[in-house]
Design a protein around this motif. Structure first.
Motif, PDB file in Angstrom:
ATOM      1  N   ARG A 291       0.790  -3.089  -0.829  1.00 21.03           N
ATOM      2  CA  ARG A 291       1.758  -2.982  -1.919  1.00 21.03           C
ATOM      3  C   ARG A 291       1.438  -3.965  -3.036  1.00 21.03           C
ATOM      4  NH1 ARG A 291       7.615  -2.713   1.195  1.00 21.03           N
ATOM      5  NH2 ARG A 291       7.453  -0.555   1.968  1.00 21.03           N
ATOM      6  N   ARG A 292       0.958  -5.138  -2.664  1.00 22.74           N
ATOM      7  CA  ARG A 292       0.593  -6.139  -3.655  1.00 22.74           C
ATOM      8  C   ARG A 292      -0.523  -5.641  -4.556  1.00 22.74           C
ATOM      9  NH1 ARG A 292       1.904  -9.943  -6.955  1.00 22.74           N
ATOM     10  NH2 ARG A 292       3.483 -10.469  -5.398  1.00 22.74           N
TER      11      ARG A 292
ATOM     12  N   THR B 101       0.920 -13.952   3.248  1.00 20.95           N
ATOM     13  CA  THR B 101       1.836 -12.904   3.693  1.00 20.95           C
ATOM     14  C   THR B 101       1.971 -12.999   5.198  1.00 20.95           C
ATOM     15  OG1 THR B 101       1.004 -11.518   1.909  1.00 20.95           O
ATOM     16  CG2 THR B 101       2.334 -10.439   3.578  1.00 20.95           C
TER      17      THR B 101
ATOM     18  N   GLU C 181       6.399 -13.308   1.560  1.00 20.80           N
ATOM     19  CA  GLU C 181       5.265 -13.643   0.704  1.00 20.80           C
ATOM     20  C   GLU C 181       5.523 -14.987   0.042  1.00 20.80           C
ATOM     21  OE1 GLU C 181       2.711 -10.533  -1.659  1.00 20.80           O
ATOM     22  OE2 GLU C 181       4.292 -11.263  -2.985  1.00 20.80           O
TER      23      GLU C 181
ATOM     24  N   ARG D  92       2.284  -5.004   3.236  1.00 21.50           N
ATOM     25  CA  ARG D  92       2.688  -5.760   2.054  1.00 21.50           C
ATOM     26  C   ARG D  92       1.490  -6.107   1.183  1.00 21.50           C
ATOM     27  NH1 ARG D  92       7.819  -7.296   1.817  1.00 21.50           N
ATOM     28  NH2 ARG D  92       9.109  -7.089   3.701  1.00 21.50           N
TER      29      ARG D  92
END
Length: 212
Positions: A194-195, A183, A157, A191
């Motif tokens: 998750r962010r 990303t 990231e 991801r």
């Protein structure tokens, strides 16, 4: 994207330094980057603003959302100055001056300052994920305070995130989190999910019901 030097002793991994200040960030992000903006009302009144401001500027959001903040370094104190815009998106004719004096929380913790570096550590199922960051600007104005940091090491990231607290004219207190992130890799969709989950935790970190 090639690295671009900041006004400090380190460099970040993206070129659009200070982009989280742009009023048209959501409409016109740099190519390859995903913008996001989220806001939450924290309450009202000067006391609420001051208490939240102290927590914000001493890494309260990061610690409150599950990070350990390590290897904090003061850096040079230089910063991307940024541009302040009016409600219509036009730059103000007279830009507000930034405060330069060093400030501290009640427990003696130095306030976050431009040029600071730190490592954000977060436990994962297998090991610890570490994200080195550089504070690229700080805002400290009457009724408005906050900062932004950018990534300084290659990883899955890359980009910038800002955390701005406002005491508005109607006496309400709001926290706004903006990000501009790229990303990469096959795990990018996971991801990004998750962010979004992390942003929810960050928004709650200063809330009276779950934070300060």
């Amino acid at each position: 994207m090639t690295r671009r030097s900041t006004f400090t002793d380190q460099s970040v991994t993206y070129g659009a330094i200070g982009a989280t200040l742009a009023p048209d960030l959501l409409r016109y992000p740099p190519a390859g980057y995903r913008p996001a903006e989220d806001a939450v009302r924290l309450g009202s009144g000067a006391a609420r603003f001051e208490r939240a401001a102290e927590s914000l500027m001493t890494w309260g959001i990061q610690r409150g959302s599950g990070f350990e903040v390590s290897e904090v370094s003061a850096g040079t104190g230089a910063q991307y100055p940024g541009i302040v815009y009016d409600a219509g998106g036009a730059p103000l004719a007279e830009q507000p001056e930034q405060r330069a004096e060093e400030r501290f929380g009640a427990d003696g913790t130095p306030y976050i300052a431009s040029g600071m570096t730190a490592v954000l550590e977060r436990k994962r199922r297998f090991g610890v994920a570490k994200t080195p960051v550089l504070v690229v600007y700080v805002i400290d104005e009457p009724g408005r305070i906050g900062f932004a940091y950018g990534t300084t090491a290659d990883g899955p990231e890359s980009g910038e995130e800002s955390f701005i607290l406002e005491h508005r004219d109607d006496d309400t207190v709001w926290l706004t989190i903006r990000s501009l992130l790229a990303t990469s890799g096959v795990t990018a969709p996971r991801r990004r999910k998750r962010r979004r989950e992390l942003t929810k935790l960050e928004l709650r970190a200063l809330h009276p019901a779950g934070g300060v």
